[in-house]
Every structure is written in structure tokens, then in C-alpha cells.
Design a protein around this motif. Structure first.
Motif, PDB file in Angstrom:
ATOM      1  N   GLY A 106       0.816  -1.211   0.000  1.00  0.00           N
ATOM      2  CA  GLY A 106       0.000   0.000   0.000  1.00  0.00           C
ATOM      3  C   GLY A 106       0.846   1.255   0.000  1.00  0.00           C
ATOM      4  N   TRP A 107       1.956   1.231   0.757  1.00  0.00           N
ATOM      5  CA  TRP A 107       2.851   2.388   0.791  1.00  0.00           C
ATOM      6  C   TRP A 107       3.499   2.614  -0.569  1.00  0.00           C
ATOM      7  CZ3 TRP A 107       3.691   6.653   3.184  1.00  0.00           C
ATOM      8  CH2 TRP A 107       4.906   7.324   3.057  1.00  0.00           C
ATOM      9  N   LEU A 108       3.935   1.545  -1.218  1.00  0.00           N
ATOM     10  CA  LEU A 108       4.591   1.680  -2.516  1.00  0.00           C
ATOM     11  C   LEU A 108       3.639   2.232  -3.572  1.00  0.00           C
ATOM     12  CD1 LEU A 108       6.757  -1.577  -2.613  1.00  0.00           C
ATOM     13  CD2 LEU A 108       7.499   0.759  -2.121  1.00  0.00           C
ATOM     14  N   VAL A 109       2.392   1.762  -3.572  1.00  0.00           N
ATOM     15  CA  VAL A 109       1.445   2.294  -4.550  1.00  0.00           C
ATOM     16  C   VAL A 109       1.075   3.726  -4.201  1.00  0.00           C
ATOM     17  CG1 VAL A 109      -0.802   1.667  -3.550  1.00  0.00           C
ATOM     18  CG2 VAL A 109      -0.493   1.603  -6.007  1.00  0.00           C
ATOM     19  N   THR A 374       5.781  10.461 -15.174  1.00  0.00           N
ATOM     20  CA  THR A 374       4.386  10.136 -14.878  1.00  0.00           C
ATOM     21  C   THR A 374       3.975   8.835 -15.548  1.00  0.00           C
ATOM     22  OG1 THR A 374       3.876  12.485 -14.720  1.00  0.00           O
ATOM     23  CG2 THR A 374       2.025  10.981 -14.962  1.00  0.00           C
ATOM     24  N   GLY A 375       4.423   8.624 -16.799  1.00  0.00           N
ATOM     25  CA  GLY A 375       4.110   7.375 -17.495  1.00  0.00           C
ATOM     26  C   GLY A 375       4.620   6.161 -16.748  1.00  0.00           C
ATOM     27  N   VAL A 376       5.841   6.251 -16.198  1.00  0.00           N
ATOM     28  CA  VAL A 376       6.399   5.146 -15.415  1.00  0.00           C
ATOM     29  C   VAL A 376       5.576   4.926 -14.150  1.00  0.00           C
ATOM     30  CG1 VAL A 376       8.402   4.361 -14.102  1.00  0.00           C
ATOM     31  CG2 VAL A 376       8.733   5.502 -16.292  1.00  0.00           C
ATOM     32  N   THR A 379       2.165   3.314 -14.866  1.00  0.00           N
ATOM     33  CA  THR A 379       2.305   1.894 -15.183  1.00  0.00           C
ATOM     34  C   THR A 379       2.549   1.077 -13.921  1.00  0.00           C
ATOM     35  OG1 THR A 379       3.243   2.484 -17.337  1.00  0.00           O
ATOM     36  CG2 THR A 379       3.551   0.221 -16.604  1.00  0.00           C
ATOM     37  N   ALA A 380       3.432   1.566 -13.039  1.00  0.00           N
ATOM     38  CA  ALA A 380       3.710   0.863 -11.783  1.00  0.00           C
ATOM     39  C   ALA A 380       2.479   0.822 -10.887  1.00  0.00           C
ATOM     40  CB  ALA A 380       4.873   1.542 -11.059  1.00  0.00           C
ATOM     41  N   VAL A 418       1.219  -7.979 -19.038  1.00  0.00           N
ATOM     42  CA  VAL A 418       1.362  -6.920 -20.036  1.00  0.00           C
ATOM     43  C   VAL A 418       2.060  -5.689 -19.436  1.00  0.00           C
ATOM     44  CG1 VAL A 418       0.108  -5.302 -21.510  1.00  0.00           C
ATOM     45  CG2 VAL A 418      -0.604  -7.697 -21.396  1.00  0.00           C
ATOM     46  N   LEU A 419       1.674  -5.310 -18.231  1.00  0.00           N
ATOM     47  CA  LEU A 419       2.253  -4.118 -17.608  1.00  0.00           C
ATOM     48  C   LEU A 419       3.722  -4.323 -17.250  1.00  0.00           C
ATOM     49  CD1 LEU A 419      -0.730  -3.006 -15.344  1.00  0.00           C
ATOM     50  CD2 LEU A 419       0.073  -1.898 -17.431  1.00  0.00           C
TER      51      LEU A 419
END
Length: 467
Positions: A106-109, A374-376, A379-380, A418-419
Motif C-alpha cells: 500500500g505504501w509503494l502504490v 508520470t508514465g512510469v 504503469t507501476a 502486459v504491464l
């Protein structure tokens, strides 16, 4: 991992709990939520600010990349709809992922979403100067910073009032996109390049085919183009009956925004007189060439208003993320208290300032780098949400009342693969920036949050959504 399956803790205030966190007010339904969410996708401002970057790098394959991104976003929207109705929190992704996959996940997201929410408004705002040019000449960073400051002031107002403001601006956005579509198709170039076999203008007017690797590399930005449908999740604590309205708002917004963006992209591609003009991304100039200067000026001003609209909605959304993180004790106590404070209009005013003022400063950073970072991050973030979706039907969550996606678990499992593939194809510089920020945040988790896990980073839901 056992702690990830327990019900989120109650956070509603009572008379006996004076120190308990304040709650946001439920004041909008599906229509208001869709207007706000669609405005956060900012289809017109995204079309006229972000898409030109794709025209420059992958030429006539831009429509294909956006179409592929939109199809992938259907799977992402399914994940958001299920998790957003299962765990309706203003924390958005971090509340969903943290509840299902553990606090560290949760912290990473949360860090990925924080990167997005702090950068995206500035990326959009930087496009203001180009479209104010017919009536006002101003430097791009100054215009962008002014838009961010104006959006911050609007974000301090009541959410219902902002729903009407953004709704009016959204109409102008759609009108601008519609006019561009009509003019582009009406002036279709009989020699326009194939939309399925992309080509791009090279040096000296040479034409080069667009390779599959280039299209895959552009998917990070293509995913960013329709990213704003997640706003419905951030607004879930202010939506009436969120277990019904969140999923409807997410799916309606994705469908509408994809159409509003993709149709004009196709029209611009077939209407551009040549690849050099297409690669320049000067959509306002093409509109003027297809019609006259008055129409070009009108479209440019509509786009400028769309950008302001985007700033307002993004500041609203992003301040709710900081509000929720403070409620869940993500920061030292003085910071939690500040971000969790609501103003006279019911908005988290300090959190709003904390989003808007740095956003104004970021307008002085190179826009292309901001877009790629932002794109990276997007995606993450989608990757972590997809992983959490694979865990959404364990324990008591299995029988909880929520919208359920079709073809589970195949949809999130395929989306994960895919991601991951897209992630490893992205440019090194934005990957390093995003990775560095994530690494620093992980150290903060290890040395500050983890030792205080009994009192800090306690992911919660409003009391009216328990059970």
C-alpha cells in the motif's frame, strides 16, 4: 500477510472521540461524479497537450497506441471498479492495495500515486501558454504556475460548487474536441498514412516506419492519456452510495474519455497536410488552416479553459489523497494534523495548498521529463492495483458486497504480464527518477513507519462503509 485480510478500521468521529479524524461529506451522485471524473481525465487538454508528444515520436501510429492503451485500461477499470466498491476510500489505490496486499505494498502504490498527483497537474498546466497565444503572449512556466495557483484557490471551495464549474468547462472541452474532429475529417488528406502501419517524419523530410518497440515504449504515455478515470475511487467518500456509483463512474468515464480523445486523434492524423505538420503537434495551427483565424482562436481559448478545468479537478482529487494519508497516519503527527484539517467549505484546505503550491513550482521543470516520469509511475501503479485484484476474493472479502469484474482472475493476471512487459520497455531516465523516489520512500517505510505500525499507516474506511 495475515493482517491484510482483516476489516479496515473504523475512522468515524463520535462525540466522545474529539480527536478522531473528520469525515468528508457525501454530496454528489453519478452525474456529478462522472463530470468531475471526466474532467480529471481532461480529454481535451490531454488531447492538445500530451498527444502532440506522441505525434512527434510515433507519428501516425499515435491513434493505434492510444487505442491499445484504452483496451488495456478496460482491464484496469475492471480492477478499479471491483476494488473501489470493495474498499471505498479517499486514499484510492493505496487503501485498496494496502488492505489486500499488505501495508508495504500500500505504501509503494501510494508513492506512485503521489508522484502522479504532484506532477500531472503541472504537465497539463504547462500547455496553457500555447493556447493563450492568440490573445496573450506569456512564458510557458509562468502561465502554468498561474493556472496551478488559480486551480488551488478553486479547490478550496465546496465540492458541489466545483462539480458545476468543471461541468461547464467540460462542455467547452467536448465542443473543442468535436470541432477539431469535424474539421479534420472534412479536410481529410487523400494521401494520409495508414493508421495501422504507422510512419513518422524523419530528418530532412524522410519518412520512417514506426517499429513495434517504439509503440510499446509509448504505451506508458498512452496509459497516462486516459488515466483520470481513477478519480471516482478518490471521490468514493463523497459519492452517494459508493458501492453502486463508483463502478458506474469509472466505466462510464473510461468509455467517454476514450471516444473524446481517440476520435479527434484519428481526425487530426487523416487531416494533417503532411507528416512534418503532424509531427509538429501544432493542432491550433491546423485548425486555423482548415477554417479561419477566428475558429482557431475559439478552439485555442476552449483548450486553455480545459486546462484550467483540469487543474481544478486534479487539485481536488490530489488533496483528498493527502487528506486520507494523514487520517491513516502516514506522516509525523504535526503533518497528519495539518493535512487532516477541513476548512469552512468542507475541503481539506492545507492538503489542497500542499498539492497546488508545489505544482506551481514544478511548472519550471522540463515538461517532457515530467510526462515520462508520470508514465512510469502510472504503469507501476496499475501493476500494483492489478496484483491486489488477484487477492480481492480471499477471506471475508470474498463474500463482501461489491461490484465484481467478469473473467476474474484471468483479467488481472493478464494485465500484470502486459504491464511488466511495458515497464521494462520504458526509457531509462524516467525509470531511474521514479526508482530513486521509490527507494527513498521504502527507506522511510523501513525506518519510520514500520517501527510504528501500531499507530502509523493504519489504513481505514469511513464508518458508513464498514461491513
Amino acid at each position: 500477510m495475515t493482517d491484510t485480510l482483516r476489516p479496515p478500521q473504523t475512522v468515524a468521529a463520535t462525540a466522545a472521540e474529539a480527536a478522531a479524524p473528520q469525515q468528508l461529506k457525501r454530496s454528489i451522485g453519478v452525474v456529478g461524479g462522472t463530470l468531475l471524473t471526466l474532467s480529471c481525465v481532461t480529454p481535451a487538454s490531454t488531447l492538445f497537450v500530451i498527444v502532440p508528444q506522441l505525434f512527434s515520436s510515433i507519428g501516425s501510429a499515435t491513434a493505434m497506441a492510444i487505442a491499445i492503451g484504452s483496451v488495456l485500461c478496460i482491464a484496469v477499470a475492471f480492477c478499479y471498479s471491483e476494488l473501489g466498491t470493495l474498499i471505498p476510500s479517499a486514499g484510492g489505490e493505496y487503501a485498496m492495495v494496502g488492505t489486500l496486499a499488505g501495508r508495504l505494498a500500500g505504501w509503494l502504490v501510494f508513492i506512485q500515486s503521489l508522484i502522479v498527483v504532484m506532477i500531472v497537474p503541472s504537465v497539463i498546466a504547462l500547455g496553457t501558454a500555447d493556447y493563450l497565444a492568440p490573445v496573450l503572449h506569456v512564458d510557458k512556466p509562468i502561465a502554468g504556475a498561474a493556472v496551478m495557483l488559480a486551480a488551488t484557490l478553486a479547490g478550496l471551495l465546496d465540492l458541489r460548487a466545483n462539480a458545476w464549474i468543471t461541468g461547464i468547462f467540460l462542455v467547452l472541452e467536448v465542443v473543442a474536441a468535436g470541432v477539431v474532429s469535424v474539421l479534420g475529417f472534412a479536410h481529410s488528406n487523400p494521401d494520409h498514412p495508414s493508421l495501422l502501419h504507422g510512419v513518422v517524419a524523419g530528418d530532412g523530410g524522410a519518412v520512417s516506419p514506426v517499429r513495434i518497440g517504439a509503440i510499446i515504449g509509448a504505451l506508458g504515455i498512452a496509459l497516462f492519456v486516459t488515466q483520470g478515470f481513477s478519480t471516482a475511487v478518490y471521490l468514493s467518500e463523497e459519492l452517494e452510495n459508493p458501492r453502486r456509483t463508483v463502478s458506474r463512474t469509472v466505466l462510464w468515464t473510461l468509455g467517454l474519455s476514450s471516444a473524446i480523445i481517440l476520435i479527434p486523434v484519428v481526425a487530426i492524423t487523416v487531416g494533417a497536410p503532411d507528416l512534418q505538420t503532424l509531427a509538429s503537434g501544432d493542432i491550433s495551427g491546423m485548425v486555423t488552416a482548415w477554417s479561419n483565424s477566428a475558429v482557431g482562436t475559439f478552439i485555442s481559448l476552449c483548450i486553455a479553459l480545459a486546462i484550467i478545468n483540469a487543474g481544478i479537478v486534479m487539485v481536488i482529487q490530489n488533496s483528498r489523497v493527502l487528506f486520507a494519508s494523514a487520517r491513516d497516519k502516514a506522516w509525523p503527527e504535526p503533518v497528519n494534523k495539518a493535512f487532516g484539517t477541513l476548512g469552512r467549505f468542507g475541503s481539506p484546505w492545507i492538503a489542497t495548498l500542499a498539492v497546488g503550491l508545489p505544482g506551481a513550482a514544478l511548472c519550471f521543470v522540463k515538461g517532457e521529463l515530467l510526462s515520462n516520469i508520470t508514465g512510469v509511475a502510472v504503469t507501476a501503479m496499475y501493476l500494483l492495483v492489478a496484483i491486489a485484484s488477484l487477492l480481492s476474493r480471499r477471506g471475508h472479502h470474498k463474500h463482501a458486497s461489491a461490484w465484481r469484474m467478469p473473467l476474474w482472475p484471468a483479467v488481472p493476471a493478464l494485465l500484470v504480464l502486459v504491464l511488466v512487459y511495458i515497464m521494462i520497455q520504458l526509457d531509462a531516465e524516467p525509470l531511474l527518477w521514479t526508482g530513486g523516489i521509490t527507494a527513498a520512500a521504502t527507506l522511510y517505510w523501513l525506518f519510520y513507519l514500520r517501527p510504528r505500525q501500531a499507530t502509523h499507516w493504519v489504513i481505514s474506511l469511513p464508518e458508513d462503509q464498514q461491513g
